[in-house]
Design a protein around this motif. Structure first.
Motif, PDB file in Angstrom:
ATOM      1  N   GLU A   2      63.886  81.749  42.499  1.00  0.00           N
ATOM      2  CA  GLU A   2      63.896  80.915  41.290  1.00  0.00           C
ATOM      3  C   GLU A   2      63.651  79.440  41.599  1.00  0.00           C
ATOM      4  O   GLU A   2      63.584  78.618  40.693  1.00  0.00           O
ATOM      5  CB  GLU A   2      65.233  81.067  40.562  1.00  0.00           C
ATOM      6  CG  GLU A   2      65.528  82.478  40.084  1.00  0.00           C
ATOM      7  CD  GLU A   2      66.928  82.641  39.524  1.00  0.00           C
ATOM      8  OE1 GLU A   2      67.157  83.617  38.793  1.00  0.00           O
ATOM      9  OE2 GLU A   2      67.793  81.797  39.830  1.00  0.00           O
ATOM     10  N   LEU A   3      63.497  79.087  42.889  1.00  0.00           N
ATOM     11  CA  LEU A   3      63.334  77.687  43.283  1.00  0.00           C
ATOM     12  C   LEU A   3      61.888  77.232  43.107  1.00  0.00           C
ATOM     13  O   LEU A   3      60.946  78.006  43.297  1.00  0.00           O
ATOM     14  CB  LEU A   3      63.749  77.500  44.742  1.00  0.00           C
ATOM     15  CG  LEU A   3      65.190  77.855  45.115  1.00  0.00           C
ATOM     16  CD1 LEU A   3      65.426  77.617  46.606  1.00  0.00           C
ATOM     17  CD2 LEU A   3      66.188  77.066  44.282  1.00  0.00           C
ATOM     18  N   ASN A   4      61.716  75.942  42.760  1.00  0.00           N
ATOM     19  CA  ASN A   4      60.372  75.371  42.725  1.00  0.00           C
ATOM     20  C   ASN A   4      60.031  74.771  44.087  1.00  0.00           C
ATOM     21  O   ASN A   4      60.858  74.764  45.005  1.00  0.00           O
ATOM     22  CB  ASN A   4      60.238  74.337  41.598  1.00  0.00           C
ATOM     23  CG  ASN A   4      61.230  73.181  41.749  1.00  0.00           C
ATOM     24  OD1 ASN A   4      61.509  72.726  42.859  1.00  0.00           O
ATOM     25  ND2 ASN A   4      61.763  72.704  40.619  1.00  0.00           N
ATOM     26  N   LEU A   5      58.822  74.252  44.230  1.00  0.00           N
ATOM     27  CA  LEU A   5      58.353  73.757  45.528  1.00  0.00           C
ATOM     28  C   LEU A   5      59.204  72.597  46.031  1.00  0.00           C
ATOM     29  O   LEU A   5      59.516  72.523  47.229  1.00  0.00           O
ATOM     30  CB  LEU A   5      56.888  73.338  45.423  1.00  0.00           C
ATOM     31  CG  LEU A   5      56.263  72.728  46.686  1.00  0.00           C
ATOM     32  CD1 LEU A   5      56.366  73.690  47.859  1.00  0.00           C
ATOM     33  CD2 LEU A   5      54.805  72.336  46.417  1.00  0.00           C
TER      34      LEU A   5
ATOM     35  N   ALA B 280      61.186  72.674  49.552  1.00  0.00           N
ATOM     36  CA  ALA B 280      60.967  71.677  50.601  1.00  0.00           C
ATOM     37  C   ALA B 280      62.273  70.982  50.977  1.00  0.00           C
ATOM     38  O   ALA B 280      62.503  70.658  52.149  1.00  0.00           O
ATOM     39  CB  ALA B 280      59.938  70.656  50.138  1.00  0.00           C
ATOM     40  N   THR B 281      63.137  70.755  50.000  1.00  0.00           N
ATOM     41  CA  THR B 281      64.430  70.137  50.287  1.00  0.00           C
ATOM     42  C   THR B 281      65.259  71.021  51.207  1.00  0.00           C
ATOM     43  O   THR B 281      65.835  70.547  52.193  1.00  0.00           O
ATOM     44  CB  THR B 281      65.201  69.882  48.981  1.00  0.00           C
ATOM     45  OG1 THR B 281      64.433  68.992  48.157  1.00  0.00           O
ATOM     46  CG2 THR B 281      66.558  69.265  49.258  1.00  0.00           C
TER      47      THR B 281
ATOM     48  N   ALA C 213      55.405  67.877  43.618  1.00  0.00           N
ATOM     49  CA  ALA C 213      56.705  68.080  44.271  1.00  0.00           C
ATOM     50  C   ALA C 213      57.258  66.764  44.795  1.00  0.00           C
ATOM     51  O   ALA C 213      58.476  66.527  44.746  1.00  0.00           O
ATOM     52  CB  ALA C 213      56.553  69.084  45.396  1.00  0.00           C
ATOM     53  N   LEU C 214      56.377  65.899  45.303  1.00  0.00           N
ATOM     54  CA  LEU C 214      56.821  64.620  45.856  1.00  0.00           C
ATOM     55  C   LEU C 214      57.486  63.745  44.794  1.00  0.00           C
ATOM     56  O   LEU C 214      58.457  63.030  45.071  1.00  0.00           O
ATOM     57  CB  LEU C 214      55.632  63.886  46.475  1.00  0.00           C
ATOM     58  CG  LEU C 214      55.948  62.569  47.178  1.00  0.00           C
ATOM     59  CD1 LEU C 214      56.791  62.817  48.425  1.00  0.00           C
ATOM     60  CD2 LEU C 214      54.666  61.829  47.547  1.00  0.00           C
TER      61      LEU C 214
END
Length: 889
Positions: free
Chosen positions: A190-193, A197-198, A243-244
Motif C-alpha cells: 500500500e506504500l507509494n514511492l 524510498a524513505t 516522490a522527491l
C-alpha cells in the motif's frame, strides 16, 4: 626485469603472510562464530499476535515489532530501492564486495577515518543476527566470515528475504513489513514511492534517519535513495520528481488493534506462557485465535460498562476527581471533598490568563497535569470545566477540544451521600460543577454526559454450553484501571444462583417439578451457637404450600432450605460437585442452599452449562487454534463435547469432582488430539454426563418461569419470576435463567441461557464489606428515555439485587448475541411426559380451565391422584380486584 621479479616475490610473500594471518585470525575467532546449523535454521523473533475467532487483532505481545513477508509479497520497487542503495551487486558477489572494500580502504588511507562502509546485504544481515554495530576490525572480520558462511549455506533469495524481515529499522520495528505499519499504518503493497524510498534509506542509521525522530535527515536520505534508483534506471524522471516533492507523511502507529479486549488477551497470553515459556511465546511468531467472536466480545464489554454506569448514576454524583484551585470551604459544588492541585490560595484578576472565571495564575501546564493524572478509562475521559452557565457547562480536554454538557447530560447527578442515600436533585449546573473542576465525561446516544469512574465492579462470562468455548469474557470495568480479572479470579458468594443446582439434587431424590413445599418461616434454635437461625425470603413474603416450579421462579429461600433438608446436607453437597464446583469452596451447613459458598463467575457459568446442554460437564477454554507467522495451523483445540450419542457409554450419576474424573488423563488425551498431524480426523472427546438429560430439562423448565410472566392476571393466577425482564425485553420463549442476591446485597448475579449460549453476569464491590445499597427514584433517568430505562422498572427504586444490578448487563449482551438467531429451546428428552395438573395442589385434574396447567414429569413420577373438586382453589372467585394483563402462560 630485476625489479619486477623482486616485486613479484614480495607479492607472493605478502600473500602467503596474509593468508597465514587470515588463517590464524579465523582459528582465533572460530569459537565465537555461529554454527552452520544455526544459519540454516535462522528464526525470526516475531511477536505473538492474538485474534478473535473471526480474525480481529486484539493484542500483540513482544518487544520487537515484526510482520514477516516473503520475497514474492515484497513490492518490486522496494527490492530495487534496497539493492540500489545498499548493495547493487548483491546477486553478483559471493558475500563480500571487493570493489566496495577497495573503495572504503582508499578512503581510509586518504582521510584516516572509517567514514565509508563496504558491507553487503549479507554482511549487514550477519551483523544484525549475530554482531553489534560497533566499528572495530575484529567485528568486521567476524562479519566477513559469517557472510561467507551464509553465502555457502543459503541462496541469494533466502538471504534477501531474511534481510527484509530481520533488519532493524527504528522505533522497535524489525523488517520492512513492521516498518510500514509503524511509520505509515499500512501494508507494504500500500506504500507509494516516496514512502518506499524513505524505508529503504533507514538501514544505514535507523535512529537518526527515521522520518519521525529526524524528518529533515530522512528527507535528505530519501533524496539519495531516489537518485540511486534513477541512476540505475529503476524509476523515471517524472517518478523521481513526484516522490522527491512529496511531504513527510510518517507518524507513529501502534499495533493494528481492531478490538481492545485486554482481559481476554491477558488470559490467552498467560496460557501461552504456561505452555511455551515467556521468551518463546513472545518471540515465536505465534498467531493465536480466541474462541470469542468479536461482536460478542464487544457486546459483553459494552454491556458491562454501561451497566456499571447505570448503577453509578442511580447512586449519585461523587464530585470532581480533582480541582485546579481550592474553594474557600475546600468542597466542590456537589459537597464532596476533592483533590486540590495548588498549594496556596489564588485570586481572580481583571484580565484572566485563560478563561473568564479562572484565576490568573492557573497555567496550561497545571491543566494538562491534572488531566493526565486523572487518566482515561473505559467509556470515560477527563476534562476541565472552563465555564458554568445556568443549565450548561463547558469543558476542555487534553487536546484542547471544547465540549458543552447540556442539562440533559447532567441532571441525573444528585449528590452521593452513601451507597444507600442520595441528595436532592440538582436545579442548576452550579449545583453540580464549578469552574476548575476536573471531571469525567462520556458519550452516549450521540450526547455528551457528565460521568464518573464507577466504584462498583462487574464481570461477565459467556460460553458455548456444548463444548465450553468461551464466547466473551470481561473481568472488570477497565483492565488499565485494574488487571484483576473478576470473571476468573474473584470468588464471591453466589446467593440464589446456587438454587438450580439444589433443585436438581431434589429432583434426583424423588421430588418433582410439581412437588408442593411449605413456603413458611423457619425458626430453629441452634444449640451449638446459642442463636436461632431464621432464614427469610426476600422480600419477606410467604405463600404457604407452593409448587417447586413456582418456588424457584420466585426464588423462595425457605423452600430451598426445606429441599436441602429433604435431600440431606451430604447428598446436596455431593450433587453440587457434579456441576464442577470445588468441594473445598462449599459450606458444610444449611446456608449452602441459599448460596453462602463462594465461586467465580466462570465456575458458575460452567455449572449452568450442564443444565443448558442436557447434563454434560464441559471444560471452558479460550484458545481455538494456534498458527505460525505464515498462517500454518500448529494445533487446534479439540474440546470435550456434550453429545448424547457419543456419551452413551460415559453417562454417570455419581458426583463429579477431583476424585471422580481423571483430569490428567483427560487433558493428556485432549493434548494428543491437539498435536495430531493436520488432516487427520479428530476423535470426538465425550464430556462426562453428570446429571440425566431429563433432570437437566426439568431444571431448565423451572428456570424458564423465573424469566417471564406466568399465569393469567385477569384470572388472578398471574405471577412473575424474579428475572421477568429477560423475556419481557428480549421477546423470546427459549430463555431460562436465575437471579442471585446475597445477604445485605453485597453480590448480585444473573445467569441464563438457551440451548446454544449460556452467560453469567456479576456485580459487586471489590471491598467485600461494602453493600450495593439502595437507590431512590431518579425521575430524569426514568422519564427521559422510557424505551431504554422503562424495562428496568422498579430497578430505579429500592435495594439493589441480581434482577436490577446484574441482569441488565445480561439482557444487553443477549440483545446483540441473539439478534437474528432462531429460537433454540431445549429438546424434550425421552421418558418425559406432560400431564395436566391442578395449579395449587400439583395433583391430576379433570378441569381444563385457568385453575390447571400442563406440567412435565419424568415418566413414572407423574401424580396418580386427582384433586377433589372441593379442594380446588379458584383465585378468580375471590373478591380481590383483578389486573387485566394479557395471558402469557
Amino acid at each position: 626485469m630485476k625489479y619486477i621479479k623482486t616485486l613479484l616475490k614480495l607479492g607472493i610473500i605478502a600473500g602467503l603472510l596474509g593468508s597465514i594471518v587470515l588463517t590464524g585470525i579465523y582459528f582465533y575467532i572460530k569459537p565465537d562464530l555461529p554454527s552452520v546449523a544455526i544459519l540454516k535454521d535462522v528464526r525470526l523473533q516475531t511477536p505473538m499476535r492474538i485474534y478473535t475467532h473471526d480474525g480481529k487483532l486484539i493484542s500483540q505481545y513482544g518487544v520487537k515489532r515484526r510482520i514477516p513477508v516473503t520475497l514474492d509479497e515484497t513490492p518490486d520497487l522496494l527490492k530495487k530501492a534496497i539493492l540500489a542503495t545498499e548493495d547493487n551487486r548483491f546477486y553478483d558477489h559471493f558475500g563480500i564486495d571487493p570493489i566496495g572494500i577497495t573503495r572504503a580502504f582508499i578512503n581510509l588511507v586518504i582521510t584516516g577515518e572509517k567514514s565509508q562502509g563496504a558491507s553487503t546485504l549479507t554482511q549487514q544481515l550477519a551483523r544484525g543476527f549475530f554482531l553489534t554495530r560497533e566499528k572495530t576490525y575484529i567485528r568486521k572480520i567476524k562479519e566477513v566470515f559469517i557472510a561467507l558462511h551464509m553465502e555457502a549455506e543459503l541462496s541469494k533469495d533466502e538471504i534477501f528475504e531474511l534481510y527484509l524481515n530481520k533488519i532493524e529499522l527504528g522505533h522497535r520495528s524489525f523488517g520492512f513489513g513492521a516498518a510500514a505499519q509503524v511509520y505509515y499504518g499500512k501494508k507494504l503493497n500500500e506504500l507509494n514511492l516516496a514512502q518506499i524510498a524513505t524505508l529503504a534509506g533507514l538501514p544505514q542509521a535507523p535512529s537518526v534517519l527515521n522520518p519521525i525522530s529526524r524528518p529533515d535527515r530522512s528527507l535528505e536520505r530519501r533524496r539519495i535513495v531516489l537518485l540511486r534508483m534513477l541512476d540505475e534506471g529503476y524509476i523515471t524522471r517524472q517518478q523521481f520528481d513526484e516522490a522527491l516533492n512529496s511531504p513527510v507523511t510518517a507518524k507513529k502507529h501502534g499495533a493494528e488493534i481492531e478490538l481492545d479486549a485486554p482481559y481476554l488477551a491477558d488470559l490467552i497470553y498467560n496460557e501461552m506462557v504456561e505452555l511455551y515459556g515467556k521468551e518463546e511465546a513472545e518471540t515465536g511468531g505465534y498467531q493465536v485465535y480466541a474462541t470469542a467472536d468479536s461482536h460478542m466480545q464487544q457486546a459483553a464489554q459494552r454491556a458491562v460498562k454501561q451497566n456499571l454506569h447505570d448503577y453509578d448514576e442511580r447512586h449519585g454524583y461523587r464530585g470532581p476527581v480533582a480541582r485546579l484551585w481550592p474553594e474557600e470551604d475546600g468542597k466542590s459544588a456537589s459537597g464532596n471533598a476533592t483533590t486540590e492541585l495548588t498549594d496556596s490560595s489564588v485570586t481572580l484578576c481583571d484580565t484572566p490568563a485563560m478563561y473568564a472565571d479562572w484565576p490568573c495564575d492557573i497555567t496550561e501546564e497545571q491543566v494538562m497535569m491534572a488531566l493526565d493524572n486523572a487518566g482515561a478509562y473505559g467509556f470515560v475521559f477527563p476534562v476541565a470545566v472552563t465555564a458554568v452557565e445556568e443549565q450548561r457547562f463547558v469543558t476542555r480536554d487534553v487536546t484542547g477540544i471544547e465540549r458543552a454538557i447540556e442539562w440533559e447530560g447532567m441532571d441525573w447527578a444528585r449528590p452521593y451521600i452513601s451507597d444507600s442515600r442520595q441528595g436532592e436533585p440538582p436545579k442548576t449546573a452550579s449545583d453540580i460543577v464549578s469552574p476548575g473542576d476536573v471531571v469525567y465525561i462520556r458519550e452516549m446516544d450521540g450526547q455528551w454526559r457528565l460521568a464518573q469512574l464507577p466504584d462498583v465492579a462487574g464481570a461477565f462470562v459467556a460460553l458455548d454450553p456444548k463444548n465450553g468455548a468461551v464466547q466473551a469474557i470481561v473481568g472488570g470495568y477497565s483492565f488499565y484501571q485494574s488487571q484483576f480479572n473478576r470473571a476468573t479470579q474473584a470468588k464471591r458468594q453466589v446467593g440464589s444462583n446456587i438454587k438450580p443446582f439444589v433443585y436438581s439434587g431434589a429432583l434426583e431424590h424423588g421430588y418433582t417439578v410439581a412437588s408442593v413445599i411449605n413456603d413458611a418461616p423457619i425458626n430453629e434454635w441452634d444449640q451449638a451457637t446459642g442463636v436461632a437461625w431464621r432464614p427469610q425470603n426476600s422480600p419477606a413474603e410467604y405463600d404457604g404450600p407452593i409448587r417447586m416450579r413456582v418456588a424457584l421462579g420466585k426464588s423462595k429461600n425457605v423452600v430451598s432450605v426445606r429441599l436441602l433438608r429433604g435431600v440431606g446436607l451430604d447428598n446436596t453437597i455431593e450433587h453440587l460437585t457434579r456441576f464442577g464446583l470445588d468441594r473445598a469452596d462449599i459450606h458444610r451447613d444449611e446456608t449452602v442452599s441459599l448460596g453462602s459458598s463462594s465461586h467465580t463467575p466462570l465456575e458458575i457459568v460452567r455449572g449452568m452449562a450442564v443444565i443448558a446442554n442436557g447434563g454434560y460437564l464441559i471444560e471452558p477454554y479460550f484458545i481455538d487454534r494456534v498458527s505460525n507467522e505464515f498462517g500454518e495451523v500448529l494445533w487446534k483445540h479439540n474440546p470435550v463435547v456434550a453429545c448424547g450419542e457419543c456419551n452413551k457409554d460415559t453417562e454417570t450419576t455419581t458426583p463429579v469432582n477431583e476424585e471422580d474424573i481423571d483430569i490428567e488423563a483427560l487433558l493428556a488425551a485432549e493434548l494428543n488430539q491437539q498435536m495430531a498431524p493436520q488432516g487427520e480426523e479428530e476423535e470426538v472427546i465425550p464430556a462426562p454426563q453428570v446429571i440425566s438429560s431429563q433432570n437437566a430439562f426439568l431444571v431448565a423448565e423451572m428456570m424458564r418461569t423465573a424469566v417471564r410472566y406466568n399465569g393469567s392476571y385477569s384470572k388472578k393466577t398471574g405471577w412473575q419470576g424474579t428475572g421477568w425482564r429477560a423475556s419481557n425485553i428480549l421477546g423470546r420463549e427459549d430463555l431460562a435463567g436465575k437471579t442471585g442476591t446475597t445477604n445485605d446485597s453485597r453480590d448480585a448475579w444473573f445467569s441464563g441461557f438457551n440451548r446454544n449460549l449460556v452467560a453469567t453476569a456479576w456485580v459487586g464491590f471489590d471491598d467485600m464489606s461494602r453493600q450495593l445499597g439502595r437507590a431512590a427514584y431518579n425521575r430524569p433517568l426514568a422519564a427521559r428515555n422510557p424505551e431504554r430505562f422503562g424495562w428496568i422498572g422498579n430497578a430505579l427504586v429500592g435495594a439493589e439485587s441480581g434482577a436490577n444490578a446484574a441482569q441488565p448487563a445480561w439482557i444487553r449482551f443477549m440483545q446483540v448475541a441473539l439478534d437474528g438467531e432462531p429460537e433454540a429451546p431445549m429438546p424434550v428428552p425421552d421418558d418425559i411426559v406432560r400431564v395436566r395438573i391442578d395449579r395449587t395442589s400439583g395433583k391430576l385434574t379433570r378441569r381444563t380451565d385457568h385453575t390447571t396447567l400442563f406440567e412435565y414429569f419424568l415418566r413414572g413420577t407423574e401424580p396418580t391422584v386427582y384433586v377433589l373438586e372441593d379442594d380446588i382453589d379458584d383465585p378468580a372467585q375471590q373478591d380481590e380486584e383483578s389486573v387485566d394483563v394479557e395471558e402469557i402462560f
